[in-house]
Design a protein around this motif. Structure first.
Motif, PDB file in Angstrom:
ATOM      1  N   THR A 178       0.828  -1.060   0.073  1.00 38.85           N
ATOM      2  CA  THR A 178       0.048   0.044   0.092  1.00 38.85           C
ATOM      3  C   THR A 178       1.053   1.273   0.004  1.00 38.85           C
ATOM      4  OG1 THR A 178      -0.134  -0.492   2.352  1.00 38.85           O
ATOM      5  CG2 THR A 178      -2.122  -1.094   1.053  1.00 38.85           C
ATOM      6  N   LEU A 179       2.062   1.053   0.187  1.00 36.79           N
ATOM      7  CA  LEU A 179       2.993   2.207  -0.056  1.00 36.79           C
ATOM      8  C   LEU A 179       4.010   2.008  -1.213  1.00 36.79           C
ATOM      9  CD1 LEU A 179       4.429   3.302   3.451  1.00 36.79           C
ATOM     10  CD2 LEU A 179       2.990   4.672   1.874  1.00 36.79           C
ATOM     11  N   ALA A 180       4.224   2.839  -1.845  1.00 35.10           N
ATOM     12  CA  ALA A 180       5.424   2.885  -2.806  1.00 35.10           C
ATOM     13  C   ALA A 180       6.690   2.831  -2.260  1.00 35.10           C
ATOM     14  CB  ALA A 180       5.253   4.026  -3.867  1.00 35.10           C
ATOM     15  N   THR A 181       7.567   1.917  -3.120  1.00 36.75           N
ATOM     16  CA  THR A 181       9.018   1.940  -2.568  1.00 36.75           C
ATOM     17  C   THR A 181       9.700   3.211  -2.314  1.00 36.75           C
ATOM     18  OG1 THR A 181       9.170  -0.285  -3.675  1.00 36.75           O
ATOM     19  CG2 THR A 181      11.166   0.820  -3.203  1.00 36.75           C
ATOM     20  N   GLU A 182       9.262   3.934  -3.272  1.00 34.87           N
ATOM     21  CA  GLU A 182       9.938   5.129  -3.290  1.00 34.87           C
ATOM     22  C   GLU A 182       9.371   6.310  -1.624  1.00 34.87           C
ATOM     23  OE1 GLU A 182      12.541   7.124  -4.740  1.00 34.87           O
ATOM     24  OE2 GLU A 182      12.732   5.179  -5.401  1.00 34.87           O
ATOM     25  N   GLU A 183       8.321   6.101  -1.423  1.00 35.91           N
ATOM     26  CA  GLU A 183       7.664   6.582  -0.141  1.00 35.91           C
ATOM     27  C   GLU A 183       8.399   5.830   1.024  1.00 35.91           C
ATOM     28  OE1 GLU A 183       6.260   9.389   0.387  1.00 35.91           O
ATOM     29  OE2 GLU A 183       5.632   8.902   2.367  1.00 35.91           O
ATOM     30  N   ILE A 184       8.562   4.782   1.090  1.00 39.60           N
ATOM     31  CA  ILE A 184       9.005   3.815   1.909  1.00 39.60           C
ATOM     32  C   ILE A 184      10.647   4.305   2.270  1.00 39.60           C
ATOM     33  CG2 ILE A 184      10.021   1.459   3.117  1.00 39.60           C
ATOM     34  CD1 ILE A 184       7.431   0.525   1.616  1.00 39.60           C
ATOM     35  N   LYS A 185      11.241   4.577   1.224  1.00 43.02           N
ATOM     36  CA  LYS A 185      12.504   5.093   1.192  1.00 43.02           C
ATOM     37  C   LYS A 185      12.793   6.504   1.705  1.00 43.02           C
ATOM     38  CE  LYS A 185      15.338   4.677  -2.374  1.00 43.02           C
ATOM     39  NZ  LYS A 185      15.741   4.310  -4.033  1.00 43.02           N
ATOM     40  N   ARG A 186      11.770   7.343   1.364  1.00 40.99           N
ATOM     41  CA  ARG A 186      11.898   8.608   1.941  1.00 40.99           C
ATOM     42  C   ARG A 186      11.557   8.783   3.515  1.00 40.99           C
ATOM     43  NH1 ARG A 186       8.478  13.043   3.251  1.00 40.99           N
ATOM     44  NH2 ARG A 186       6.532  11.683   3.657  1.00 40.99           N
ATOM     45  N   GLN A 187      10.623   7.970   3.881  1.00 41.93           N
ATOM     46  CA  GLN A 187      10.212   7.692   5.299  1.00 41.93           C
ATOM     47  C   GLN A 187      11.483   7.165   5.942  1.00 41.93           C
ATOM     48  OE1 GLN A 187       6.355   7.423   6.880  1.00 41.93           O
ATOM     49  NE2 GLN A 187       5.343   7.743   4.833  1.00 41.93           N
ATOM     50  N   ILE A 188      12.292   6.344   5.257  1.00 44.14           N
ATOM     51  CA  ILE A 188      13.309   5.624   6.072  1.00 44.14           C
ATOM     52  C   ILE A 188      14.538   6.723   6.260  1.00 44.14           C
ATOM     53  CG2 ILE A 188      15.252   4.175   5.706  1.00 44.14           C
ATOM     54  CD1 ILE A 188      13.164   1.994   4.767  1.00 44.14           C
ATOM     55  N   HIS A 189      14.475   7.753   5.113  1.00 43.04           N
ATOM     56  CA  HIS A 189      15.657   8.773   5.520  1.00 43.04           C
ATOM     57  C   HIS A 189      15.121   9.697   6.778  1.00 43.04           C
ATOM     58  CE1 HIS A 189      17.440  12.625   3.907  1.00 43.04           C
ATOM     59  NE2 HIS A 189      16.367  13.011   3.964  1.00 43.04           N
ATOM     60  N   LEU A 190      13.777   9.818   6.821  1.00 45.86           N
ATOM     61  CA  LEU A 190      13.153  10.686   7.818  1.00 45.86           C
ATOM     62  C   LEU A 190      13.641   9.984   9.151  1.00 45.86           C
ATOM     63  CD1 LEU A 190       9.423  11.379   6.621  1.00 45.86           C
ATOM     64  CD2 LEU A 190      11.820  13.118   6.523  1.00 45.86           C
ATOM     65  N   LEU A 191      13.427   8.519   9.363  1.00 48.28           N
ATOM     66  CA  LEU A 191      13.751   7.770  10.591  1.00 48.28           C
ATOM     67  C   LEU A 191      14.974   8.220  11.141  1.00 48.28           C
ATOM     68  CD1 LEU A 191      11.502   4.748   9.707  1.00 48.28           C
ATOM     69  CD2 LEU A 191      11.197   6.140  11.875  1.00 48.28           C
ATOM     70  N   ARG A 192      15.791   8.208   9.884  1.00 50.84           N
ATOM     71  CA  ARG A 192      17.516   8.208  10.012  1.00 50.84           C
ATOM     72  C   ARG A 192      17.640   9.737  11.123  1.00 50.84           C
ATOM     73  NH1 ARG A 192      19.828   4.113   7.754  1.00 50.84           N
ATOM     74  NH2 ARG A 192      19.013   3.191   5.756  1.00 50.84           N
ATOM     75  N   ALA A 193      16.661  10.534  10.444  1.00 52.65           N
ATOM     76  CA  ALA A 193      17.273  11.844  11.243  1.00 52.65           C
ATOM     77  C   ALA A 193      16.518  12.107  12.763  1.00 52.65           C
ATOM     78  CB  ALA A 193      16.305  12.950  10.099  1.00 52.65           C
ATOM     79  N   LEU A 194      15.758  10.990  13.046  1.00 48.21           N
ATOM     80  CA  LEU A 194      15.246  11.061  14.556  1.00 48.21           C
ATOM     81  C   LEU A 194      16.054  11.587  15.652  1.00 48.21           C
ATOM     82  CD1 LEU A 194      12.440   8.391  15.016  1.00 48.21           C
ATOM     83  CD2 LEU A 194      12.211  10.734  14.764  1.00 48.21           C
ATOM     84  N   PRO A 195      17.099  10.811  15.475  1.00 52.66           N
ATOM     85  CA  PRO A 195      18.126  11.067  16.802  1.00 52.66           C
ATOM     86  C   PRO A 195      18.463  12.666  16.768  1.00 52.66           C
ATOM     87  CG  PRO A 195      18.919   8.960  15.661  1.00 52.66           C
ATOM     88  CD  PRO A 195      17.655   9.590  14.969  1.00 52.66           C
ATOM     89  N   SER A 196      18.832  13.194  15.692  1.00 57.79           N
ATOM     90  CA  SER A 196      19.296  14.640  15.768  1.00 57.79           C
ATOM     91  C   SER A 196      18.185  15.472  15.827  1.00 57.79           C
ATOM     92  CB  SER A 196      20.138  15.018  14.419  1.00 57.79           C
ATOM     93  OG  SER A 196      19.112  14.662  13.422  1.00 57.79           O
ATOM     94  N   THR A 197      16.839  15.166  15.489  1.00 59.65           N
ATOM     95  CA  THR A 197      15.647  15.886  15.912  1.00 59.65           C
ATOM     96  C   THR A 197      15.366  15.967  17.141  1.00 59.65           C
ATOM     97  OG1 THR A 197      14.789  15.018  13.744  1.00 59.65           O
ATOM     98  CG2 THR A 197      13.282  16.048  15.314  1.00 59.65           C
TER      99      THR A 197
END
Ligand code: M6R
Length: 359
Positions: A178-197
């Protein structure tokens, strides 16, 4: 061992960056989420997810309901454990029952889990304690890796719960296509930013210390937000009441005109969550309505807002979920500073226990 912090709660707020990095460790692939704990067939034949928890963990469950439906197009319902266990819920075998608990021992949540098992449902727990009763009982478990949380007011446990639930929503979105691979990739990139956020900055902490001086005189507080910022508002209000003993209510921003706005006056403080990337204009006009009725407004937003009496400026982020995590830290620090000024022991608030193992 408070390591220079005034309270364990403060230490735990500052630890969030590290524990979120731990929670993400080994679970992010380039285009997918990986949970070594999960057997893929756990989701086979599942058409509905029921989330069940108490307190702060219930607020994490509410956040998940938005993310699961959005990302994996599955029916989701959320239950308060103390209610669920005593009603006669209609349960069907195509439902995955997920309990969320920091301790894994909360009596009502544990009983709800037993009830779901007795009804033949597949079960899962999202938990912080790996040998807890819930982890031993559920068919599957995901650990949040927040480390020991000593403060009664949950902070880092909530952050890691939401992080795991966000990852799980992407995992499901991938599995159910239900989620395109590109969208999953985009959100994985966001998850990686969590510790600095969630890194606490001195400037922000200082601003919150100053604000707390005036806010402790508030006669009551509204915390308002929309979408996932609504459960975050509930969590902000719970944090404030449990450690400062001030009256606080969380509301969906759009619900104010259906009653609560009647309370608006200058002694009533509204803490308004105004993210850039989630229903900005709608939320802004809800806040303007409150401001027109003389409520004292403290807006939290990365964008200017001239109708507020106080404005806490957060950073610009590319997505609402990063805004969510930064605003979560703001709310945690604000209630802690108010409670400290009131002279309260924020680690051991009156009438509360860390783990509620009796009903
Ligand atoms: O251990 P649990 O997550 O099951 O605990 C649930 C609640 O008792 C807990 O979240 C409580 O609401 C906290 N004191 C909130 O800060």
């Amino acid at each position: 061992q408070k390591e220079g912090f005034r309270f364990f709660m403060e230490k735990e707020i500052y630890e969030q960056s590290r524990v979120l990095a731990d929670t993400l460790l080994g679970r992010l692939r380039d285009e997918s989420i990986y949970f070594e704990e999960l057997d893929n067939n756990l989701f086979e034949g599942i058409n509905e997810i029921k989330l069940c928890a108490c307190g702060t963990s219930y607020h994490a469950a509410l956040v998940a309901s938005y993310l699961f439906e959005r990302h994996s197009k599955i029916r989701v319902s959320v239950e308060i454990a103390s209610e669920f266990r005593y009603r006669e819920p209609f349960l069907t075998a195509d439902t995955l029952f997920i309990v969320i608990s920091q301790s894994g021992e909360t009596a009502d949540t544990l009983e709800s889990l037993k009830m779901a098992k007795r009804s033949g449902l597949k079960t899962m727990v999202i938990c912080n304690v790996d040998n807890s009763s819930m982890v031993r009982l559920a068919d599957a478990s995901i650990l949040t890796r927040a480390g020991i949380e000593k403060g009664v007011a949950s902070t880092k446990a909530f952050a890691t719960q939401v992080c795991v639930l966000w990852m799980l929503s992407l995992f499901l979105g991938g599995a159910r296509k239900t989620l395109a691979t590109e969208e999953i990739k985009r959100q994985i990139h966001l998850l990686r930013a969590l510790p600095s956020t969630v890194n606490v900055e001195n400037v922000l902490h200082e601003q919150l210390r100053r604000l707390s001086k005036r806010y402790l005189h508030g006669h009551g507080f509204f915390f308002i937000g929309r979408d996932v910022f609504y459960p975050l508002a509930l969590e902000g209000a719970l944090k404030l009441k449990e450690i400062s003993y001030l009256h606080a209510e969380g509301y969906p921003s759009g619900e104010m005109k259906h009653g609560p706005i009647a309370l608006a006056d200058p002694e009533l403080f509204t803490i308004a969550l105004l993210p850039q990337h989630m229903l900005y204009d709608k939320t802004k006009s809800n806040i303007e309505e409150l401001s027109a009725r003389d409520s004292t407004i403290c807006s939290i937003s990365p964008l200017d807002f001239d109708k507020a009496d106080d404005h806490i400026r957060t950073h610009l982020h590319e997505d609402y979920m990063l805004e969510f995590f930064e605003m979560m830290v703001v709310l945690q620090l604000l209630s802690m500073e108010i409670a400290i000024r009131l002279g309260n022991d924020v680690d051991m608030p009156r009438n509360l226990a860390k783990s509620v193992t009796v009903e």
